[in-house]
Design a protein around this motif. Structure first.
Motif, PDB file in Angstrom:
ATOM      1  N   ASP A 158     -72.757 129.130  19.797  1.00 49.81           N
ATOM      2  CA  ASP A 158     -72.342 128.400  18.613  1.00 49.81           C
ATOM      3  C   ASP A 158     -70.920 127.873  18.797  1.00 49.81           C
ATOM      4  OD1 ASP A 158     -74.758 129.065  17.439  1.00 49.81           O
ATOM      5  OD2 ASP A 158     -73.949 130.830  16.408  1.00 49.81           O
ATOM      6  N   VAL A 159     -70.694 126.656  18.322  1.00 52.12           N
ATOM      7  CA  VAL A 159     -69.378 126.029  18.459  1.00 52.12           C
ATOM      8  C   VAL A 159     -68.917 125.527  17.101  1.00 52.12           C
ATOM      9  CG1 VAL A 159     -68.069 124.116  19.475  1.00 52.12           C
ATOM     10  CG2 VAL A 159     -69.725 125.376  20.873  1.00 52.12           C
ATOM     11  N   TYR A 208     -65.980 123.087  15.630  1.00 49.66           N
ATOM     12  CA  TYR A 208     -65.077 122.040  16.118  1.00 49.66           C
ATOM     13  C   TYR A 208     -64.034 121.716  15.051  1.00 49.66           C
ATOM     14  CZ  TYR A 208     -63.634 117.334  17.682  1.00 49.66           C
ATOM     15  OH  TYR A 208     -62.917 116.228  18.073  1.00 49.66           O
ATOM     16  N   GLY A 222     -71.214 118.092  20.189  1.00 46.68           N
ATOM     17  CA  GLY A 222     -72.341 118.448  19.326  1.00 46.68           C
ATOM     18  C   GLY A 222     -73.678 118.244  20.002  1.00 46.68           C
ATOM     19  N   VAL A 228     -74.217 121.167  22.491  1.00 48.20           N
ATOM     20  CA  VAL A 228     -74.499 122.435  21.806  1.00 48.20           C
ATOM     21  C   VAL A 228     -75.930 122.437  21.279  1.00 48.20           C
ATOM     22  CG1 VAL A 228     -73.887 123.897  19.843  1.00 48.20           C
ATOM     23  CG2 VAL A 228     -72.084 122.850  21.225  1.00 48.20           C
ATOM     24  N   SER A 229     -76.344 121.327  20.666  1.00 47.54           N
ATOM     25  CA  SER A 229     -77.708 121.237  20.127  1.00 47.54           C
ATOM     26  C   SER A 229     -78.749 121.307  21.233  1.00 47.54           C
ATOM     27  CB  SER A 229     -77.858 119.938  19.335  1.00 47.54           C
ATOM     28  OG  SER A 229     -76.979 119.919  18.227  1.00 47.54           O
ATOM     29  N   PHE A 275     -73.802 123.845  15.719  1.00 50.96           N
ATOM     30  CA  PHE A 275     -72.560 123.085  15.838  1.00 50.96           C
ATOM     31  C   PHE A 275     -72.016 122.783  14.446  1.00 50.96           C
ATOM     32  CE2 PHE A 275     -70.196 119.013  16.454  1.00 50.96           C
ATOM     33  CZ  PHE A 275     -69.216 119.506  17.312  1.00 50.96           C
ATOM     34  N   ASP A 320     -68.982 120.948  12.512  1.00 53.85           N
ATOM     35  CA  ASP A 320     -67.987 119.898  12.708  1.00 53.85           C
ATOM     36  C   ASP A 320     -67.171 119.800  11.422  1.00 53.85           C
ATOM     37  OD1 ASP A 320     -66.531 117.669  13.348  1.00 53.85           O
ATOM     38  OD2 ASP A 320     -68.250 116.322  13.599  1.00 53.85           O
ATOM     39  N   GLU A 376     -74.840 124.998  10.998  1.00 54.84           N
ATOM     40  CA  GLU A 376     -75.071 123.629  11.465  1.00 54.84           C
ATOM     41  C   GLU A 376     -74.600 122.721  10.346  1.00 54.84           C
ATOM     42  OE1 GLU A 376     -75.920 120.906  14.238  1.00 54.84           O
ATOM     43  OE2 GLU A 376     -76.590 122.967  14.583  1.00 54.84           O
TER      44      GLU A 376
END
Length: 374
Positions: free
Chosen positions: A92-93, A95, A119, A122-123, A129, A131, A190
């Motif tokens: 998981d990120v 941003y 993104g 990551v997906s 992701f 953002d 997400e």
């Protein structure tokens, strides 16, 4: 967040440091902080991230030539995306994007494309992701002439200089600890959303800092900080003034009855004071605060104060004596303690700007003298 392995890119910068501090305070989680050297080699970056569950991507370029700012932010995201592909599993990120991502300027274009590239990777790997579009950030230990005009104003006015405003306008500000809280809360989601700040005119920020200087640096008095924005600006200003302002000795009025001196004067908002006695060789404290304003005033005896910026090594020390009644205010995000270094009882008055809430005391234990995380 307590049990998840968190990595922060740009972990030694302004937002990265604040996020790491908050993770430690709220979740007792020492994040893996990644700096510029980790991005110099993609294999090294992939190895560093190999055990991570969440990456908070804060690393970015805010200032410089247009092409460097735009392409630099894209390159950082591309390097991170390539490292995630090498790892080849869902991570998981979160941003740390900018509200300028929707604007047609070099910084906005770079941040937008960086988010799109990151993104997509990551997906594709099956991760989540988040953002987050952040407004202008400010807070303690921002870098003047780089992080924000607030850092520049605080540094200039604390030093007795007068910053010039070329074009006054209303600007949306978000305290960096609030931004860190948003980044942490978004882990595993997400989402793409704008994080709101609070609007204030640039000239009003300068006016408040000048007001703080007149009361706080000149007299040691606490301004009205009952509004959260004003408290956060005050803590930003205090960070710019530390450690040069301390300690402050107070005027002592003496007659045949003894001595009288003022320990604190506030100009609004809640607060509480209390007295402690400390035996020779004993110490109190060894904790830090995220927002609280706290004063240590030595009334009688001999004391040594120790302070260490969170996630740093250097320790500042101040000697205070009841023979010359004086005080030091504890900056936020600095671990601190007070020790009786005399032969008799130490009497100290403590003051805080908020009433103690046992369910949320804004007090996090940590020793001043200890090894910190790399």
């Amino acid at each position: 967040m307590t049990d998840r392995r968190i990595a922060i890119t740009g972990g030694y910068g302004f937002l990265g440091w604040h996020t790491a501090c908050r993770l430690r305070a709220v979740h007792q989680n020492d994040a893996l902080r990644l700096g510029r050297e980790d991005f110099a080699d993609r294999g090294r970056l992939a190895a560093a991230l190999g055990d991570a569950d969440v990456v908070i991507h804060v690393a970015g370029i805010n200032r410089g030539e247009d092409s460097i700012v735009e392409q630099g932010n894209i390159a950082l995201a591309t390097d991170l995306a390539d490292a995630l592909m090498q790892i080849g599993r869902p991570i998981d990120v979160v941003y740390a994007n900018s509200i300028q991502a929707d604007l047609d300027n070099s910084y906005g274009r770079g941040k937008k494309e960086a988010g799109e590239r990151l993104g997509a990777t990551v997906s594709a790997l099956g991760g989540k992701f988040a953002d987050l579009l952040l407004p202008n950030l400010f807070g303690e230990h921002g870098r003047p002439d780089y992080n924000s005009f607030v850092a520049t104003f605080a540094n200039e006015i604390a030093a007795g200089r007068q910053p010039v405003i070329t074009r006054d306008r209303e600007i949306e500000l978000l305290h960096v600890q609030d931004a860190a809280a948003e980044l942490m809360a978004a882990a595993g989601l997400e989402t793409r959303r704008t994080v709101p700040g609070e609007a204030i005119h640039i000239s009003r920020v300068r006016e408040l800092f000048e007001h703080f200087r007149g009361l706080y640096i000149a007299k040691g008095e606490i301004p009205d900080i009952s509004l959260p924005l004003h408290r956060n600006l005050f803590n930003t200003f205090r960070a710019a003034a530390f450690p040069h302002q301390w300690p402050i000795e107070t005027d002592v009025h003496a007659d045949n009855r003894g001595n009288l001196f003022e320990t604190i004067r506030t100009h609004g908002g809640p607060g509480m004071a209390f007295i402690s006695t400390t035996l020779p060789g004993q110490r109190r404290g060894d904790h830090y605060h995220l927002h609280k304003v706290e004063r240590f005033f030595v009334v009688k005896g001999e004391a040594e104060l120790e302070l260490r910026k969170l996630l740093h090594d250097d320790v500042f020390r101040f000697r205070l004596s009841g023979d010359n009644p004086s005080f030091v205010d504890m900056p936020t995000l600095w671990v601190h303690n007070i020790r009786n270094v005399g032969d008799s009882e130490l009497i100290t008055m403590f003051w805080a700007d908020q009433l103690l809430d046992p369910s949320n005391p804004d007090q996090y234990p940590e020793l001043v003298a200890q090894e910190v995380c790399p």
